[in-house]
Design a protein around this motif. Structure first.
Motif, mmCIF file in Angstrom:
data_model
loop_
_atom_site.group_PDB
_atom_site.id
_atom_site.type_symbol
_atom_site.label_atom_id
_atom_site.label_comp_id
_atom_site.label_asym_id
_atom_site.label_seq_id
_atom_site.Cartn_x
_atom_site.Cartn_y
_atom_site.Cartn_z
ATOM 1 N N UNK A 274 33.744 36.010 48.288
ATOM 2 C CA UNK A 274 33.359 37.427 48.378
ATOM 3 C C UNK A 274 32.153 37.755 47.491
ATOM 4 N N UNK A 275 32.159 37.144 46.263
ATOM 5 C CA UNK A 275 31.126 37.523 45.292
ATOM 6 C C UNK A 275 29.950 36.548 45.213
ATOM 7 N N UNK A 276 30.043 35.422 45.925
ATOM 8 C CA UNK A 276 28.999 34.398 45.799
ATOM 9 C C UNK A 276 27.638 34.917 46.259
ATOM 10 N N UNK A 277 27.637 35.702 47.332
ATOM 11 C CA UNK A 277 26.371 36.169 47.916
ATOM 12 C C UNK A 277 25.712 37.285 47.100
ATOM 13 N N UNK A 278 26.494 37.962 46.230
ATOM 14 C CA UNK A 278 25.938 39.068 45.440
ATOM 15 C C UNK A 278 25.304 38.523 44.153
ATOM 16 N N UNK A 279 24.047 38.864 43.949
ATOM 17 C CA UNK A 279 23.315 38.352 42.785
ATOM 18 C C UNK A 279 23.962 38.771 41.478
ATOM 19 N N UNK A 280 24.477 40.004 41.446
ATOM 20 C CA UNK A 280 25.067 40.507 40.201
ATOM 21 C C UNK A 280 26.376 39.788 39.853
ATOM 22 N N UNK A 281 27.035 39.195 40.860
ATOM 23 C CA UNK A 281 28.331 38.529 40.647
ATOM 24 C C UNK A 281 28.236 36.997 40.727
ATOM 25 N N UNK A 282 27.033 36.489 40.980
ATOM 26 C CA UNK A 282 26.874 35.040 41.197
ATOM 27 C C UNK A 282 27.324 34.225 39.997
ATOM 28 N N UNK A 283 27.007 34.719 38.777
ATOM 29 C CA UNK A 283 27.392 33.987 37.561
ATOM 30 C C UNK A 283 28.909 33.896 37.440
ATOM 31 N N UNK A 284 29.588 35.026 37.749
ATOM 32 C CA UNK A 284 31.051 35.045 37.686
ATOM 33 C C UNK A 284 31.648 34.085 38.719
ATOM 34 N N UNK A 285 31.045 34.045 39.913
ATOM 35 C CA UNK A 285 31.513 33.158 40.979
ATOM 36 C C UNK A 285 31.387 31.703 40.555
#
Length: 639
Positions: A274-285
């Motif tokens: 879900x979060x991999x594609x979002x730049x803001x969440x990429x680090x968390x992913x």
């Protein structure tokens, strides 16, 4: 005593053991268990130094005395008597005995102090080593393992493989080692010898490691169980029955942990996706991906206990009387086996034929199966009886160039390939195993093929001679399930008490050259036989006082006794009907208790539970009455 640390042992590219650990302590009595091919026998060879580990260590005290029994000892050849071979265990005593004899011979002509001093020294050491009792000890152990006085004088070379193995076991026991390593010690032993060995090992002071498929034997001796599985050694602090219960609990816990972990992994994977594609969440992913990679994965539980899912059927049911034996007598030169004895095998009988070796079990089985016609009297098969006879020699009748599947197809052409593959799966031949050539199979695998053939035959009557030989516990369990589902009749010879207790509803034994019958399970027979033995041991005192009555006891049964026997048999039949009716009542009440309309209504549940407990108690009462009455009938018949 023995310490196994990070043991790795590889055969080709396969790691049979992978950093396995185990510490054997003084006095430990351990059962080493595992499926065929798990490396149990290999581990014993590693301990005694026949194989070298790939890595890791096996350490022990230098002076540790190991007694190791394995199938390779069958190759030992000697023309000496078995008593002599057994006494080879007393190496130092034998050496001293020879020196003493030599010194005594010299003393006839030389009375020097030197000879007298040497003789005195040797005699003192011989006495300190209990040398004067070694022959008695050898006699005692050989007798316990089933050898008569006459047989102890016979050369080892004249005995079959199973009996030679007993001699080698006697030799090892006489060496009184610090630890015994026993690889299938009960193979080819009869029940009396197995029981003797049990008693001996229970009293043995040293440590014991046993590899065996006989779970009753293990239960009576071992205090710990070590499972060899997937390259590891897992310790369970109890006997085999404890291991089964404990493993079930561990498997249940592991299955729940696996299920919870899988749910967590799926949840994490959904979040990552879900979060991999979002730049803001990429680090968390990425952080979660690394955490998943580092996670120590819990394995799902493997099913080590395959079940029989094939119905073994036959086209025609037999008549009521399957085999009738009428006044059978059978003798060999200098040995009378059966004398004027009669018996009937009825439809639905599941008979265990038991007794010591040499009493005629296999001979009687061959007469029943029609494989032996050299006897007096009549042996007749009843209406519509179709038979299959399984014996160890039938392994030699397998066609070596056939694949396992082709062997079954040639024998049972009416079955489809799918059905035959299903049967082979029950006997642990899965996938491409079905295409293995018979010639490359081990003895145990050939036994399984021959058993699968026997059970695919269109037969309503089976005669089975030692079917559990060479089978591991999984295979024995499969055979038990198959015979429990078999709707026909069978008679089986076996020394595996667990197997017998789970398949037989009648016991046959040969006593005074006659076929005797006990109407119950093997465990019930054992209890009855032990009570009977106690009564027999008490009788000698009475015989002295009641000597004049001996002649009367040998006379034909009186009318009163015959009438009493008839009356008790009628009572037994009535009780059997009551038990049958009561069992139906108990089952009906069990179904009611499982009914939602009942268990959701407190009043109905209370009434039904009360009725169920009452019916169950009444059933138990009838069963106890039946057991007591059956004992009384057996005593009247044997008087």
């Amino acid at each position: 005593m023995i310490s196994i640390n990070n043991l790795t042992f590889e055969i080709g590219s396969r790691a049979l053991y992978d950093e396995a650990n185990w510490h054997i302590k003084p006095g430990d009595k351990v059962g080493l268990i595992g499926a065929n091919g798990a490396g149990k026998s290999t581990l014993l060879r590693l301990i005694v130094g026949q194989y070298a580990p790939t890595s890791g260590t096996i350490s022990m005290a230098k002076d540790l005395k190991i007694g190791y029994l394995n199938q390779d000892l069958l190759s030992y050849h000697s023309d000496k008597s078995i008593l002599y071979v057994a006494m080879e265990a007393f190496e130092r005593q034998n050496q001293l005995h020879a020196e003493i004899e030599d010194l005594l011979a010299k003393l006839e002509t030389d009375y020097s102090d030197d000879i007298l001093n040497k003789l005195s020294d040797r005699q003192l050491e011989f006495e300190a080593l209990d040398g004067y009792n070694v022959e008695f000890k050898a006699h005692e152990i050989l007798a316990g393992l089933g050898f008569s006085e006459e047989e102890q004088k016979r050369p080892l070379a004249t005995f079959s493989g199973g009996w030679r193995m007993r001699v080698m076991l006697a030799k090892i026991l006489l060496q009184t080692p610090d630890i015994l390593l026993l690889d299938e010690p009960t193979n080819h032993m009869d029940l009396p010898s197995i029981k003797w060995l049990e008693n001996y090992l229970q009293a043995f002071d040293g440590a014991i490691v046993i590899v065996s498929h006989d779970r009753y034997f293990l239960d009576r001796i071992i205090k710990k169980t070590v499972e060899s599985r997937k390259g590891k050694l897992t310790l369970y602090a109890g006997n085999y029955s404890f291991y089964l219960e404990e493993k079930e609990l561990r498997n249940e816990l592991q299955a729940n942990q696996f299920k919870n972990q899988q749910a967590k992994i799926k949840q994490e994977e959904r979040l990552i996706e879900r979060f991999r594609a979002k730049a803001s969440k990429a680090k968390m992913a990425q952080s979660r991906i690394k955490a998943l990679d580092r996670m120590e994965r819990i394995e799902d539980v493997d099913d080590d206990n395959p079940t029989v899912n094939f119905s073994f059927k036959f086209s025609k049911p037999s008549g009521r009387h399957v085999v009738t034996l009428d006044h059978i007598s059978k003798s060999y030169p200098n040995l009378e086996i059966l004398k004027n004895t009669s018996a009937i095998i009825e439809k639905g009988d599941k008979i265990a034929l038991i007794g010591a070796n040499g009493k005629g079990k296999s001979t009687l089985l061959r007469i029943v199966a029609g494989a032996d016609n050299q006897f007096e009297g009549k042996s007749e098969h009843g209406h519509n009886v179709s038979q299959t006879f399984f014996a160890q020699h039938q392994l030699e009748a397998l066609h070596l160039e056939n694949s396992i599947l082709a062997e079954l197809q040639a024998f049972a052409p009416k079955h489809t390939e799918t059905e035959l593959r299903s049967i082979l799966g029950c006997f642990l031949f899965t996938g491409d195993d079905a295409f293995k050539k018979i010639k490359v199979l081990s003895g145990g695998e050939k036994s399984r093929v021959a058993l699968a053939k026997a059970l695919t035959a269109d037969a309503n009557f089976l005669a089975l001679d030692e079917p559990t030989n060479h089978l591991d516990m999984q295979s024995v369990n499969i055979l038990i399930q198959a015979l429990q589902q078999f709707e026909g009749t069978f008679i089986v010879v076996s020394h595996d008490r667990y197997f017998l207790d789970h398949v037989a509803n009648k016991i046959w034994y040969i006593e005074d050259k006659e076929i005797k019958e006990y109407p119950g399970t093997y465990q019930e027979y054992e209890e009855w036989a032990s009570k009977r033995l106690v009564k027999t041991e008490v009788k000698p005192e009475k015989k002295v006082k009641e000597e004049p009555k001996v002649k009367k006891e040998k006379q034909a049964p009186s009318e009163d006794r015959t009438r009493l026997l008839s009356k008790k048999n009628k009572e037994l039949s009535t009780l059997e009907k009551k038990i049958e009716e009561q069992e139906i009542s108990v089952k009906d009440l069990e179904q009611k208790l499982a009914d939602e309309a009942v268990y959701s209504d407190a009043t109905k549940l209370q009434e039904t539970t009360r009725a169920y407990n009452s019916a169950k108690a009444e059933l138990t009462h009838y069963q106890e009455q039946w057991e007591q009455l059956a004992e009384e009938i057996m005593e009247l018949e044997n008087d």
